[in-house]
Design a protein around this motif. Sequence first.
Motif, short mmCIF file in Angstrom:
data_model
loop_
_atom_site.label_atom_id
_atom_site.label_comp_id
_atom_site.label_asym_id
_atom_site.label_seq_id
_atom_site.Cartn_x
_atom_site.Cartn_y
_atom_site.Cartn_z
N ALA A 11 56.71 -4.62 46.61
CA ALA A 11 58.11 -4.20 46.71
C ALA A 11 58.78 -4.19 45.34
O ALA A 11 59.59 -3.31 45.02
CB ALA A 11 58.88 -5.11 47.67
N ALA A 12 58.41 -5.17 44.50
CA ALA A 12 58.98 -5.23 43.15
C ALA A 12 58.51 -4.05 42.30
O ALA A 12 59.28 -3.48 41.53
CB ALA A 12 58.59 -6.55 42.49
N VAL A 13 57.25 -3.66 42.46
CA VAL A 13 56.73 -2.50 41.72
C VAL A 13 57.46 -1.23 42.15
O VAL A 13 57.83 -0.38 41.32
CB VAL A 13 55.21 -2.36 41.91
CG1 VAL A 13 54.73 -0.98 41.43
CG2 VAL A 13 54.48 -3.46 41.15
N VAL A 14 57.69 -1.08 43.46
CA VAL A 14 58.42 0.09 43.97
C VAL A 14 59.82 0.11 43.37
O VAL A 14 60.33 1.17 42.95
CB VAL A 14 58.48 0.07 45.51
CG1 VAL A 14 59.47 1.12 46.02
CG2 VAL A 14 57.10 0.31 46.10
N ARG A 15 60.47 -1.05 43.33
CA ARG A 15 61.81 -1.13 42.74
C ARG A 15 61.75 -0.73 41.26
O ARG A 15 62.61 0.03 40.78
CB ARG A 15 62.33 -2.57 42.88
CG ARG A 15 63.79 -2.75 42.51
CD ARG A 15 64.25 -4.18 42.76
NE ARG A 15 64.10 -4.54 44.17
CZ ARG A 15 63.26 -5.47 44.62
NH1 ARG A 15 62.48 -6.12 43.78
NH2 ARG A 15 63.19 -5.75 45.90
N PHE A 16 60.77 -1.21 40.55
CA PHE A 16 60.59 -0.86 39.14
C PHE A 16 60.37 0.64 38.98
O PHE A 16 60.95 1.28 38.10
CB PHE A 16 59.40 -1.64 38.57
CG PHE A 16 59.08 -1.30 37.14
CD1 PHE A 16 59.68 -1.99 36.11
CD2 PHE A 16 58.17 -0.29 36.83
CE1 PHE A 16 59.38 -1.68 34.78
CE2 PHE A 16 57.87 0.03 35.51
CZ PHE A 16 58.47 -0.67 34.48
N GLN A 17 59.53 1.22 39.83
CA GLN A 17 59.23 2.64 39.74
C GLN A 17 60.48 3.48 39.99
O GLN A 17 60.72 4.47 39.28
CB GLN A 17 58.13 3.01 40.74
CG GLN A 17 56.75 2.48 40.36
CD GLN A 17 55.73 2.65 41.47
OE1 GLN A 17 56.06 2.62 42.66
NE2 GLN A 17 54.46 2.81 41.09
N ARG A 18 61.28 3.10 40.96
CA ARG A 18 62.50 3.87 41.26
C ARG A 18 63.46 3.86 40.09
O ARG A 18 64.06 4.89 39.76
CB ARG A 18 63.18 3.28 42.50
CG ARG A 18 62.45 3.53 43.80
CD ARG A 18 63.30 3.11 44.99
NE ARG A 18 62.56 3.18 46.24
CZ ARG A 18 62.31 4.30 46.92
NH1 ARG A 18 62.76 5.46 46.45
NH2 ARG A 18 61.64 4.26 48.05
N ARG A 19 63.59 2.72 39.44
CA ARG A 19 64.59 2.68 38.36
C ARG A 19 64.04 3.18 37.02
O ARG A 19 64.74 3.14 36.01
CB ARG A 19 65.20 1.29 38.23
CG ARG A 19 64.30 0.20 37.76
CD ARG A 19 65.01 -1.16 37.78
NE ARG A 19 64.25 -2.18 37.10
CZ ARG A 19 64.32 -2.41 35.79
NH1 ARG A 19 65.11 -1.67 35.03
NH2 ARG A 19 63.60 -3.36 35.23
N HIS A 20 62.79 3.64 37.04
CA HIS A 20 62.22 4.27 35.85
C HIS A 20 61.84 5.73 36.11
O HIS A 20 61.14 6.35 35.30
CB HIS A 20 61.00 3.49 35.36
CG HIS A 20 61.35 2.17 34.73
ND1 HIS A 20 61.67 1.06 35.46
CD2 HIS A 20 61.46 1.80 33.41
CE1 HIS A 20 61.95 0.05 34.64
NE2 HIS A 20 61.84 0.48 33.40
N LEU A 23 51.95 1.69 34.47
CA LEU A 23 51.51 0.69 33.50
C LEU A 23 52.12 0.96 32.13
O LEU A 23 52.53 0.03 31.42
CB LEU A 23 49.98 0.70 33.41
CG LEU A 23 49.35 -0.41 32.56
CD1 LEU A 23 49.63 -1.78 33.18
CD2 LEU A 23 47.85 -0.19 32.42
N ALA A 24 52.20 2.23 31.76
CA ALA A 24 52.78 2.58 30.45
C ALA A 24 54.25 2.15 30.38
O ALA A 24 54.70 1.63 29.34
CB ALA A 24 52.66 4.08 30.21
N GLU A 25 54.99 2.34 31.47
CA GLU A 25 56.40 1.94 31.49
C GLU A 25 56.53 0.42 31.51
O GLU A 25 57.43 -0.15 30.88
CB GLU A 25 57.12 2.56 32.68
CG GLU A 25 57.23 4.07 32.62
CD GLU A 25 57.96 4.58 31.38
OE1 GLU A 25 58.98 3.96 30.98
OE2 GLU A 25 57.49 5.56 30.79
#
Length: 576
Positions: free
Chosen positions: A269-278, A291-293
Amino acid sequence: MKLVASRLIVAGLFVLMMAAVVRAAPSEPVVRLVADQIEDLLGRATQEQVFLGDAWLPLFDQVRQFYQERDFAAVWFGESHSAEQASVLMQFLRAAEEDGLHSQGYHLGLIEQLRSQVDDYGYHEVLFDSLAVAQLDLLLSHAFVLHASRLSVGQVDPNELYAGEWRARLRRTDVVAALNMAVQSGDVAGVLHDLAPAGSEYLHLREELQRYRLIQRVGGWPRVPEGEILRRGGTDPRVAVLRQRLWMSGDLVAPDAEYPQLYQGDIVAAVVRFQRRHGLSPDGAVGPKTLAELNRSVEERIRQMELNLERRRWLPEDLGSRHIIVNIADFSLQVVEQGRVVMHMPVVVGTTRRKTPVFSGRMTYLEFAPYWGVPPTILQQDKLPRIRADRGYLDANHYEIIPWRGPSRDPIHPSEIDWQRATARTFPGLLRQRPGPWNPLGQVKFMFPNDLDIYLHDSPDRHLFNRRERTFSSGCIRVERAADLAQYLLEDQPAWDCDRLHRALNASEPKQVTLRRPIAVHLVYFTAWVDNHGVVQFRSDPYQRDNVLAVALDQQRNLSVQTASFKHTAEGDVGN
């Protein structure tokens, strides 16, 4: 000897007492002496520089004007609260980085040296150094003016930096009036605070900048090692590092877990949150792009926020209580009413060769079932080669040629044109495509007249809105839900009900409709911001505008350092 010693002690105490009195309220001769020194310094200044202490200081016309208007009276010396306000100004100057600004050019070291010197001398005529006070006064005023300008309109001019790609109507800030207000009110802090952009988006990004600086101070976040794609349900030693990384950036609540190597539950869930805000596909898998971000350093993110705070200072203070804002770097459009987002949709923007420019306009009308007039660049580079290769291309794709001038506006027949010699510059008319499902403008375009010929419009290429990075247009902005946007803009015009809107969208002839309530449109470029939910967002830099700005700010910082040249350098050092 005892009598002499006692007399010296009394005299010394008297001097100290007088110094304390003058420090609280310097006498008129002392004040005038400082004013004379300021006038002399400014009188000996060149057109662009004044020599203060050991430095040549760029002399702003505003500073010269300010002192002339007050008969060269000191600003930071003479009143009971002057020293206190000078200290407040120094606090703001030292904290310039909190607004993403650099402090080069303020001459903080020289100011501190002179402040210490003035404090040591005291303010009594016997111990008083009027030249040091005059120099200090000019330095503080110069620093105030420079900081006020940077804080209110930015450090560089985007119109020059991005020539042809950026048209900012920069705020007009009267820094002399601001300095006068600060002096008269005795409220340096209040005046400088009011000069910064007041919008919540600026303040929230500024707060996030401080949070990221704290992360930087503790050493930043860990780097996640490369390896196989992490997928839900898998196990990998790198998951423990990933947990620490996401916890530090605020995407994960707790860094520890019962099974630290298991990629499941809260970490996904944390990765999904990270992906959305990037701006990444929120699939929960940690692949190469994610991974690059993740492995971009906290210093990179701090720099990104600094650049975007600068961009916010370029925007008008008031965007309008009701406005449309298109963030080119985010490929998104928002309609905002009273600070609340009432509509949001993806957009397609210009390619890296035909970039969408940044500017503000005023949408005044819509055009349903529009013709598409082929721009000269596209005519030369795309259409003419196709027509030469296939003379049936025009009819097959619903094009017609309307003469530029002459008594008749009837279309020119293609056989009348020498296609081998035709160029965009010599073309006899406007090549345009008739309304219909083939038309690249779709069913409606939204016009905010400008000399760049940029507007919003519908698009038949629906599949492009599903891409994560949408740089496919020739500069104009394609909107995903054009019918919804048209309905919103016409909702206060009762004659335009759903049936009439449907007929206009599907008509075969163009129809212009004037908006009863025109609306402000802002095309912006932000790669870092805080959204309406208080979440900091980062995006890639499709046009490389971050890099250009970063280089310009670095050059300005270096130039500010170089202007603090020492006296022997300025006057020429004769070698042995």
